[in-house]
Scaffold this motif. Sequence first.
Motif, PDB file in Angstrom:
ATOM      1  N   SER A 171       0.814  -1.214   0.000  1.00  0.00           N
ATOM      2  CA  SER A 171       0.000   0.000   0.000  1.00  0.00           C
ATOM      3  C   SER A 171       0.852   1.271   0.000  1.00  0.00           C
ATOM      4  N   ALA A 172       2.129   1.140   0.364  1.00  0.00           N
ATOM      5  CA  ALA A 172       3.022   2.305   0.422  1.00  0.00           C
ATOM      6  C   ALA A 172       3.900   2.437  -0.821  1.00  0.00           C
ATOM      7  N   TYR A 173       3.754   1.550  -1.783  1.00  0.00           N
ATOM      8  CA  TYR A 173       4.709   1.512  -2.895  1.00  0.00           C
ATOM      9  C   TYR A 173       4.712   2.788  -3.735  1.00  0.00           C
ATOM     10  N   ALA A 174       3.562   3.401  -3.936  1.00  0.00           N
ATOM     11  CA  ALA A 174       3.526   4.627  -4.743  1.00  0.00           C
ATOM     12  C   ALA A 174       4.343   5.729  -4.085  1.00  0.00           C
ATOM     13  N   GLU A 175       4.221   5.850  -2.757  1.00  0.00           N
ATOM     14  CA  GLU A 175       4.999   6.863  -2.041  1.00  0.00           C
ATOM     15  C   GLU A 175       6.483   6.502  -2.026  1.00  0.00           C
ATOM     16  N   VAL A 176       6.798   5.225  -1.859  1.00  0.00           N
ATOM     17  CA  VAL A 176       8.200   4.786  -1.922  1.00  0.00           C
ATOM     18  C   VAL A 176       8.787   5.135  -3.291  1.00  0.00           C
ATOM     19  N   GLU A 177       8.037   4.863  -4.335  1.00  0.00           N
ATOM     20  CA  GLU A 177       8.504   5.163  -5.689  1.00  0.00           C
ATOM     21  C   GLU A 177       8.759   6.659  -5.860  1.00  0.00           C
ATOM     22  N   ARG A 178       7.863   7.464  -5.325  1.00  0.00           N
ATOM     23  CA  ARG A 178       8.026   8.922  -5.452  1.00  0.00           C
ATOM     24  C   ARG A 178       9.324   9.374  -4.792  1.00  0.00           C
ATOM     25  N   TRP A 179       9.640   8.830  -3.617  1.00  0.00           N
ATOM     26  CA  TRP A 179      10.859   9.245  -2.935  1.00  0.00           C
ATOM     27  C   TRP A 179      12.109   8.672  -3.598  1.00  0.00           C
ATOM     28  N   LEU A 180      12.017   7.462  -4.107  1.00  0.00           N
ATOM     29  CA  LEU A 180      13.168   6.904  -4.828  1.00  0.00           C
ATOM     30  C   LEU A 180      13.549   7.792  -6.009  1.00  0.00           C
ATOM     31  N   LYS A 181      12.551   8.323  -6.685  1.00  0.00           N
ATOM     32  CA  LYS A 181      12.802   9.132  -7.872  1.00  0.00           C
ATOM     33  C   LYS A 181      13.474  10.455  -7.552  1.00  0.00           C
ATOM     34  N   THR A 182      13.559  10.827  -6.275  1.00  0.00           N
ATOM     35  CA  THR A 182      14.307  12.038  -5.913  1.00  0.00           C
ATOM     36  C   THR A 182      15.813  11.798  -5.961  1.00  0.00           C
ATOM     37  N   LYS A 183      16.218  10.555  -6.097  1.00  0.00           N
ATOM     38  CA  LYS A 183      17.635  10.176  -6.291  1.00  0.00           C
ATOM     39  C   LYS A 183      18.519  10.621  -5.126  1.00  0.00           C
ATOM     40  N   GLN A 184      18.026  10.438  -3.916  1.00  0.00           N
ATOM     41  CA  GLN A 184      18.800  10.847  -2.745  1.00  0.00           C
ATOM     42  C   GLN A 184      19.346   9.660  -1.942  1.00  0.00           C
ATOM     43  N   TYR A 185      18.999   8.419  -2.344  1.00  0.00           N
ATOM     44  CA  TYR A 185      19.240   7.278  -1.463  1.00  0.00           C
ATOM     45  C   TYR A 185      20.177   6.249  -2.089  1.00  0.00           C
ATOM     46  N   ASP A 186      20.929   5.607  -1.217  1.00  0.00           N
ATOM     47  CA  ASP A 186      21.812   4.513  -1.633  1.00  0.00           C
ATOM     48  C   ASP A 186      21.104   3.169  -1.579  1.00  0.00           C
ATOM     49  N   VAL A 187      20.120   3.057  -0.682  1.00  0.00           N
ATOM     50  CA  VAL A 187      19.514   1.759  -0.382  1.00  0.00           C
ATOM     51  C   VAL A 187      18.006   1.897  -0.238  1.00  0.00           C
ATOM     52  N   LEU A 188      17.287   0.923  -0.790  1.00  0.00           N
ATOM     53  CA  LEU A 188      15.864   0.740  -0.538  1.00  0.00           C
ATOM     54  C   LEU A 188      15.693  -0.574   0.206  1.00  0.00           C
ATOM     55  N   GLN A 189      15.009  -0.532   1.345  1.00  0.00           N
ATOM     56  CA  GLN A 189      14.623  -1.772   2.022  1.00  0.00           C
ATOM     57  C   GLN A 189      13.118  -1.953   1.851  1.00  0.00           C
ATOM     58  N   ILE A 190      12.739  -3.120   1.289  1.00  0.00           N
ATOM     59  CA  ILE A 190      11.334  -3.342   0.962  1.00  0.00           C
ATOM     60  C   ILE A 190      11.004  -4.820   1.108  1.00  0.00           C
ATOM     61  N   ASN A 191       9.718  -5.125   1.322  1.00  0.00           N
ATOM     62  CA  ASN A 191       9.333  -6.531   1.419  1.00  0.00           C
ATOM     63  C   ASN A 191       9.366  -7.188   0.042  1.00  0.00           C
ATOM     64  N   TYR A 192       9.895  -8.397  -0.005  1.00  0.00           N
ATOM     65  CA  TYR A 192       9.971  -9.146  -1.265  1.00  0.00           C
ATOM     66  C   TYR A 192      10.123 -10.617  -0.948  1.00  0.00           C
ATOM     67  N   SER A 193       9.228 -11.424  -1.473  1.00  0.00           N
ATOM     68  CA  SER A 193       9.266 -12.870  -1.261  1.00  0.00           C
ATOM     69  C   SER A 193       8.340 -13.532  -2.263  1.00  0.00           C
ATOM     70  N   LEU A 194       8.335 -14.852  -2.270  1.00  0.00           N
ATOM     71  CA  LEU A 194       7.400 -15.582  -3.120  1.00  0.00           C
ATOM     72  C   LEU A 194       5.948 -15.294  -2.744  1.00  0.00           C
ATOM     73  N   ALA A 195       5.712 -14.937  -1.495  1.00  0.00           N
ATOM     74  CA  ALA A 195       4.352 -14.632  -1.045  1.00  0.00           C
ATOM     75  C   ALA A 195       3.994 -13.169  -1.227  1.00  0.00           C
ATOM     76  N   GLU A 196       4.994 -12.304  -1.316  1.00  0.00           N
ATOM     77  CA  GLU A 196       4.770 -10.855  -1.446  1.00  0.00           C
ATOM     78  C   GLU A 196       5.723 -10.325  -2.517  1.00  0.00           C
ATOM     79  N   SER A 197       5.385 -10.583  -3.760  1.00  0.00           N
ATOM     80  CA  SER A 197       6.319 -10.290  -4.858  1.00  0.00           C
ATOM     81  C   SER A 197       5.991  -9.014  -5.617  1.00  0.00           C
TER      82      SER A 197
END
Length: 300
Positions: A171-197
């Motif tokens: 539910s937060a991915y759109a906001e995460v994407e918006r902040w990633l696009k500001t190009k200020q970060y070295d690392v993104l930590q996010i949920n990722y698995s076969l159950a949550e892909s």
Amino acid sequence: MDAGKRRTLGTLAGLALTSAASGKEAMAARPIPSGGERLPVIGIGTWQTFDVGGDAAARAPLREVLRQFFAGGGRVVDSSPMYGSSESVVGDLCDALGICEPLFMATKVYTQGRDEGIRQMQRSLERMRAGRMDLMQVHNLLDVDTHTKTLREWKADKRVRYIGITHYTASAYAEVERWLKTKQYDVLQINYSLAESESEERLLPLAQELGVAVIANRPFAEGAMFRHVRGKALPAWAAELGIASWAQYFLKWIVSHPAVTCAIPGTGRPEHMADNLKGGFGPLPDESQRRRMAQAYAAL
């Protein structure tokens, strides 16, 4: 990079060469694109499992977990002030084991306001016994604009080495994407698995495009994936990838994604730590094998 960290990485490089010379396999590693530093693909998260306070009996298996983690080639330890006493437990145990310096320490800022954020981050440095933090992240985007400004200052002042943002729900991915696009970060930590892909649809490709490292949290979907496969045998062909347990199956699928730098399963049990680490050794599945793994899991 400070002298202590250079000495540490030199030591680790020497250990890697020694392992290669002796025929001992090294864990797979991926670079942080912004710095080139390579991280072993299996780390450890400390949510819930390390929140044991000063209980000596509860700390004993966690000390062994960290000992096995380091001895098995793991380096990334992720925590947060949100996780109760976890930062302090990590710092105390790593200090007792003498492994604080070579570990890649990551934590988060999880509060409102610049001044409180600074106070909280300073406490985290002290609790995790870190002269400076390897990675400081804005936890779940809480007051992200304020803390990003501070983190950029801290990075310029070499108080942190890398900065990032985190979340754990689609539910937060759109906001995460918006902040990633500001190009200020070295690392993104996010949920990722076969159950949550879901993050592989837009966030992982975007991170790869922007040169942002990815730490995968919730690799077992808080245990739901083990419940899903309970009583089910691994596919026979999983052995071709060196997979001997469902934990290894889940982790190899995650870290074989080209955008993923590291996965951080949490555990308080040494035998589970040993099993998790094996997910970073041996062949990693290619794209067709990943599809087969996903289909087999979904069919159970």
